[in-house]
Design a protein around this motif. Sequence first.
Motif, PDB file in Angstrom:
ATOM      1  N   UNK A  98       0.835  -1.207   0.000  1.00 53.79           N
ATOM      2  CA  UNK A  98       0.000   0.000   0.000  1.00 53.79           C
ATOM      3  C   UNK A  98       0.865   1.249   0.000  1.00 53.79           C
ATOM      4  N   UNK A  99       1.904   1.265   0.840  1.00 52.08           N
ATOM      5  CA  UNK A  99       2.794   2.432   0.920  1.00 52.08           C
ATOM      6  C   UNK A  99       3.502   2.655  -0.406  1.00 52.08           C
ATOM      7  N   UNK A 100       3.900   1.559  -1.055  1.00 56.23           N
ATOM      8  CA  UNK A 100       4.558   1.672  -2.357  1.00 56.23           C
ATOM      9  C   UNK A 100       3.633   2.273  -3.387  1.00 56.23           C
ATOM     10  N   UNK A 101       2.361   1.816  -3.348  1.00 61.32           N
ATOM     11  CA  UNK A 101       1.375   2.349  -4.301  1.00 61.32           C
ATOM     12  C   UNK A 101       1.127   3.824  -4.053  1.00 61.32           C
ATOM     13  N   UNK A 102       1.035   4.219  -2.763  1.00 53.95           N
ATOM     14  CA  UNK A 102       0.760   5.611  -2.437  1.00 53.95           C
ATOM     15  C   UNK A 102       1.969   6.494  -2.739  1.00 53.95           C
ATOM     16  N   UNK A 103       3.188   5.960  -2.600  1.00 56.42           N
ATOM     17  CA  UNK A 103       4.375   6.778  -2.831  1.00 56.42           C
ATOM     18  C   UNK A 103       4.550   7.133  -4.299  1.00 56.42           C
ATOM     19  N   UNK A 104       3.877   6.394  -5.186  1.00 55.03           N
ATOM     20  CA  UNK A 104       3.964   6.689  -6.614  1.00 55.03           C
ATOM     21  C   UNK A 104       2.960   7.751  -7.039  1.00 55.03           C
ATOM     22  N   UNK A 119     -12.065  18.129  -4.474  1.00 55.18           N
ATOM     23  CA  UNK A 119     -11.752  17.353  -5.667  1.00 55.18           C
ATOM     24  C   UNK A 119     -10.232  17.347  -5.843  1.00 55.18           C
ATOM     25  N   UNK A 120      -9.655  16.145  -5.977  1.00 55.40           N
ATOM     26  CA  UNK A 120      -8.201  16.017  -6.051  1.00 55.40           C
ATOM     27  C   UNK A 120      -7.805  15.246  -7.311  1.00 55.40           C
ATOM     28  N   UNK A 121      -6.924  15.828  -8.102  1.00 64.91           N
ATOM     29  CA  UNK A 121      -6.379  15.161  -9.290  1.00 64.91           C
ATOM     30  C   UNK A 121      -4.974  14.668  -8.951  1.00 64.91           C
ATOM     31  N   UNK A 122      -4.792  13.351  -9.006  1.00 62.40           N
ATOM     32  CA  UNK A 122      -3.516  12.725  -8.676  1.00 62.40           C
ATOM     33  C   UNK A 122      -2.920  12.070  -9.920  1.00 62.40           C
ATOM     34  N   UNK A 123      -1.604  12.059 -10.002  1.00 67.85           N
ATOM     35  CA  UNK A 123      -0.894  11.340 -11.052  1.00 67.85           C
ATOM     36  C   UNK A 123      -0.240  10.105 -10.447  1.00 67.85           C
ATOM     37  N   UNK A 124      -0.630   8.952 -10.948  1.00 68.44           N
ATOM     38  CA  UNK A 124       0.054   7.710 -10.578  1.00 68.44           C
ATOM     39  C   UNK A 124       1.249   7.585 -11.511  1.00 68.44           C
ATOM     40  N   UNK A 125       2.412   7.984 -11.014  1.00 72.34           N
ATOM     41  CA  UNK A 125       3.610   8.036 -11.853  1.00 72.34           C
ATOM     42  C   UNK A 125       4.043   6.636 -12.302  1.00 72.34           C
ATOM     43  N   UNK A 126       3.783   5.654 -11.492  1.00 75.16           N
ATOM     44  CA  UNK A 126       4.168   4.290 -11.852  1.00 75.16           C
ATOM     45  C   UNK A 126       3.325   3.765 -13.003  1.00 75.16           C
ATOM     46  N   UNK A 127       2.018   4.041 -12.958  1.00 68.76           N
ATOM     47  CA  UNK A 127       1.109   3.565 -14.007  1.00 68.76           C
ATOM     48  C   UNK A 127       0.917   4.591 -15.111  1.00 68.76           C
ATOM     49  N   UNK A 128       1.485   5.787 -14.912  1.00 72.05           N
ATOM     50  CA  UNK A 128       1.309   6.885 -15.874  1.00 72.05           C
ATOM     51  C   UNK A 128      -0.176   7.129 -16.141  1.00 72.05           C
ATOM     52  N   UNK A 129      -0.917   7.311 -15.051  1.00 76.04           N
ATOM     53  CA  UNK A 129      -2.368   7.462 -15.145  1.00 76.04           C
ATOM     54  C   UNK A 129      -2.842   8.517 -14.143  1.00 76.04           C
ATOM     55  N   UNK A 130      -3.767   9.369 -14.604  1.00 78.07           N
ATOM     56  CA  UNK A 130      -4.360  10.361 -13.707  1.00 78.07           C
ATOM     57  C   UNK A 130      -5.565   9.760 -12.990  1.00 78.07           C
ATOM     58  N   UNK A 131      -5.722  10.144 -11.719  1.00 73.77           N
ATOM     59  CA  UNK A 131      -6.788   9.614 -10.882  1.00 73.77           C
ATOM     60  C   UNK A 131      -7.542  10.749 -10.189  1.00 73.77           C
ATOM     61  N   UNK A 132      -8.783  10.465  -9.827  1.00 74.27           N
ATOM     62  CA  UNK A 132      -9.620  11.420  -9.097  1.00 74.27           C
ATOM     63  C   UNK A 132      -9.937  10.869  -7.718  1.00 74.27           C
ATOM     64  N   UNK A 133      -9.865  11.750  -6.738  1.00 76.06           N
ATOM     65  CA  UNK A 133     -10.328  11.423  -5.395  1.00 76.06           C
ATOM     66  C   UNK A 133     -11.152  12.597  -4.889  1.00 76.06           C
TER      67      UNK A 133
END
Length: 409
Positions: free
Chosen positions: A29-35, A342-356
């Motif tokens: 989980x920490x690895x996923x969040x750190x990306x 509204x939060x726009x996040x970039x998952x740098x590992x997956x190269x994908x934008x996410x919404x939270x």
Amino acid sequence: MYNQSLLNTIIFILICVIMQVTIFVFIIYSSAMSSLKLEQVVILSRHNVRTPVSKNLGRMTPQFWPHWEEKPGFLTEKGFLLEGYMGKYFYTWLNREGLLPKNCPSEEDFYVYSNTMERTLSSAQAFVTECYPNCNITIHHADIDKPDLVFTPFIHNSTSVFKKIAINEMKYVLSHLNLNKSFDLMADVLEYNESDFCKIDNDCYFAADKTELDIIAGMKPKVRGSLKICNEATDAFLMAYYNGFPLIDVAWGKLNLTNWQSIVELTAGYHNVTFSTKYVAKDIARPLIQYLTNIFLNENTKVTLLMGHDANINVLLSAMSFKHYELDYNFISTPVGGKMVFQKWLDEKANQYLLKVEYVYQSNEQLREGLILSNDNPPKFKLLELEHCKMDDRGFCSWDEFVNFLNDL
């Protein structure tokens, strides 16, 4: 003795396995969040504690209401203080995430837009003053003398077909409310049988009162009668409670943790009928959704603060089909100072934008006691879920899916 020793060994092995699994899950989980990198935040906020706005308070009870220092509908000194705490907390969080600078921000870093009412302008000022106490940050707003198209909850559709559909939908919601016990409790708290409404207007029974509904373009949805009166009374109780009045001055000391919930159901019912039906919500929220969509799709601003009202949040929640939620440690679902974030996040590992999307708010205790927010005493967070954007186990949904939803809305 042998059996007990074997049992102890088995228990020890099980504990070790559980600890290893827990550590493994935490590492994953920490690895996923750190990306993840926070790219953009849009905050839709309700103003903080204000004085009551109803002109009917004196007619609904023979009892004396508590005295307020500020004018009706104005932000209180306590409200300014509380909103400042929120501003400071958000600055700390967003600075830590690298989204807000330590020094005075540009408008590409931090843009503030407020409704023109005093309570919203003052709330925005309190927020930015604590974010950047030594900076001259502009609070943008529309013409003071005209209704703000983004924030004012007016009906836009003037057709008779829309009016018929909207009123029928409001009637349906109204018919499914079960508020007789709440009405009876409110009548007892107000001593309503001794009020001007009862003695002069001969309107003595909340539960028997016929609520009138109307839809008129250029005006707010009309809800007249018991539900409106009870909503105004509940609002006055809540503001006195949040502002820290002695409990004897909050509903004359007649409310406790048990019956508060029954009273606030009246406010929930009023807002559900007035602002949360689909047709009305989509019509009222259209300018706000267009404004938000432009920020999400076309603006490079890192942090945007929009300071409005509970009606803005209610229509947006319904128009965008957010799933039902309940806030812990607060009486209502849209408390003063509460914010949809509204939060726009970039998952740098997956190269994908996410919404939270989260609802960030102060608890009853934090509001009433005026508690400073910090890492040790943070505001409360409630994860919000869109029906049309599938959420993963971390609370994120696909940004592309969100964009497609906005384009189809």
